[in-house]
Design an enzyme around this catalytic site. Structure first.
Site, PDB file in Angstrom:
ATOM      1  N   GLU A   1       0.851  -1.309   0.294  1.00 30.38           N
ATOM      2  CA  GLU A   1      -0.047  -0.332   0.023  1.00 30.38           C
ATOM      3  C   GLU A   1       0.690   0.941   0.303  1.00 30.38           C
ATOM      4  O   GLU A   1       1.761   1.432   0.860  1.00 30.38           O
ATOM      5  CB  GLU A   1      -1.002  -0.216   1.317  1.00 30.38           C
ATOM      6  CG  GLU A   1      -1.871  -0.748   1.055  1.00 30.38           C
ATOM      7  CD  GLU A   1      -3.251  -0.618   1.952  1.00 30.38           C
ATOM      8  OE1 GLU A   1      -3.923  -0.789   2.280  1.00 30.38           O
ATOM      9  OE2 GLU A   1      -2.380  -0.520   3.899  1.00 30.38           O
ATOM     10  N   CYS A   2       0.979   1.733  -1.001  1.00 30.73           N
ATOM     11  CA  CYS A   2       0.924   3.436  -1.164  1.00 30.73           C
ATOM     12  C   CYS A   2       3.197   3.316  -0.877  1.00 30.73           C
ATOM     13  O   CYS A   2       3.582   2.622  -1.936  1.00 30.73           O
ATOM     14  CB  CYS A   2       0.499   4.716   0.148  1.00 30.73           C
ATOM     15  SG  CYS A   2       1.247   6.472  -0.093  1.00 30.73           S
ATOM     16  N   GLY A   3       3.445   3.831   0.169  1.00 28.73           N
ATOM     17  CA  GLY A   3       5.394   3.233  -0.189  1.00 28.73           C
ATOM     18  C   GLY A   3       5.343   2.033   0.129  1.00 28.73           C
ATOM     19  O   GLY A   3       6.208   1.456  -0.452  1.00 28.73           O
TER      20      GLY A   3
END
Length: 436
Positions: free
Chosen positions: A327-329
């Protein structure tokens, strides 16, 4: 029976978190059981709440969650003496289009649960106008009840007197006024406050905030303004599907953005979670059946991640036979390269073709509704997932097959579709709930 309050403000950055932590710690020091919640999609503040109260805090979100989920989550406060829900942004700030049970505004939670609002007002650069702002918020929507105001960062006794008189004339209670006090300022970085677990002195900082607020705020008056409440039993539990039975979860300063209710939901469904630290060059547990890399600050640790061969090779070996989701990073680390703010490119794990850069920062912020075009851990094709995106990275390349059709809160299609290749999947949004 517990009593509930919402801590809100006209805007961000006026001291909601500091006041929430100070009140929570001060009342805890008096022997009260205090339960905190965070309204909206913030994965940093709940850890501060837990540090102040000794009790886990979770997010409650009217755009992403239905009323049954919110009722289930706030049910943990039934054994508390006082419940504090910290708002996000301004009291009525939400998105233009209604979500599952509201627009994501703090006011939705206040009205839904019947909890009065304590406003934090920063009157810097104004005086009587602060009363006009408070009165406007009080009268804007009949379903939201204003308990009173705490003034923050008042410049002088004369300044305080001017604002107090105006608020008194408007019929608004002033619970206290806080002069400027740099020692209780919480450090920040580009995605918000520096995380609680990164601050060795967080306990002392909260104690100082509690001491300072106790000197300047009538804690008994604030407590009396809270509304007694009882939770209606929720027909359903958390709307959370675990990604697997045994989950290897990356967890350290670079991978820490996980909504607490997600982890609780996974465990409640019978999943087992083992954590590992990519920054410590650890690989995921070989006995796990899925690996989950949450967001965080990989851009601050990109060089170390690139140098940690055991982590990278271990993750690649894991992904040969089992699903890995970022997720994201975490998604960025699954890609081939991450360019940091200094323009230096760092090799990532290469499980996906994604290339991202922080050299030219651009904010991506908002709720997301994704319809999966391919399966991801815990969710099948066609699942509708609600989440929130907040980062400053730009996409240099995203060559793999899109994972989902993603819309923002207005219904507009966005380019951050996530992607998948083999057993690896990733999204830029952080999952909050699945539509029932």
């Amino acid at each position: 029976m517990p009593a509930g309050l919402v801590i809100s403000a006209p805007a961000s950055g006026v001291g909601k978190t500091t006041l929430t932590l100070a009140l929570a710690r001060a009342w805890r020091n008096c022997g009260l059981r205090v339960q905190c919640f965070k309204s909206g999609p913030d994965y940093i503040d709940p850890a501060f709440h837990a540090a102040a109260t000794g009790r886990a805090s979770v997010n409650i979100d009217s755009w992403a969650m239905d009323r049954a989920t919110i009722a289930h989550l706030v049910g943990r406060g039934t054994d508390a003496d006082i419940v504090l829900a910290e708002g996000s942004m301004g009291l009525f700030d939400g998105v233009a289009a209604r979500g599952v049970s509201g627009t994501g505004a703090t006011a939705d939670i206040a009205e839904m649960l019947g909890w009065p609002v304590v406003l934090v007002i920063d009157p810097s650069g104004q005086a009587q106008t602060a009363a006009a702002i408070a009165a406007g918020l009080r009268d804007y929507h009949a379903g939201v009840r204003l308990a009173g105001v705490v003034l923050n960062r008042v410049a002088s006794p004369r300044h305080e007197d001017l604002v107090r008189r105006a608020l008194n004339d408007a019929g608004i209670a002033v619970f206290g006024a806080l002069p400027r006090h740099a020692e209780i300022s919480l450090p920040k970085r580009h995605l918000g406050l520096v995380q609680a677990e990164e601050q060795a002195e967080i306990g002392k900082l909260i104690d100082e905030a509690a001491r300072y607020v106790s000197e300047h705020v009538d804690l008994d008056a604030v407590l009396r303004s809270a509304a007694a409440w009882s939770v209606q039993p929720a027909a359903n539990g958390l709307n959370v599907t675990p990604p697997g039975q045994r989950i290897a979860l990356a967890r350290d300063a670079a991978f820490s953005f996980v909504y607490p209710h997600m982890l609780e939901g996974w465990r409640a469904a019978g999943a087992e979670i083992s954590t590992f630290s990519p920054l410590a060059d650890e690989a995921p547990d070989a006995s796990a059946d899925v690996c989950w890399l949450p967001g965080g600050y990989p851009e601050l640790h990109a060089g170390k991640i690139a140098a940690n061969a055991r982590f990278r090779s271990g993750l690649r070996a894991f992904a040969e036979t089992r699903p890995v989701h970022g997720e994201c990073g975490g998604y960025m680390v699954l890609g081939t390269a991450l360019t940091d703010a200094d323009g230096i490119s760092h090799e990532m794990t290469g499980l996906l073709g994604l290339e991202t850069s922080f050299a030219k920062r651009r904010m991506h912020l908002g709720y997301r509704l994704a319809a999966l075009a391919a399966p991801m851990p815990g969710h099948q094709v066609g699942a509708r997932l609600r989440g929130h995106e907040f980062h400053y990275s730009t996409i240099v390349a995203q060559p793999d097959t899109p994972l989902a059709v993603v819309h923002d809160a207005t219904g507009a299609v966005i380019a951050e579709t996530g992607s998948w290749r083999g057993h690896a999947t990733g999204t830029f949004f952080h999952l909050i709930a699945e539509d029932r």
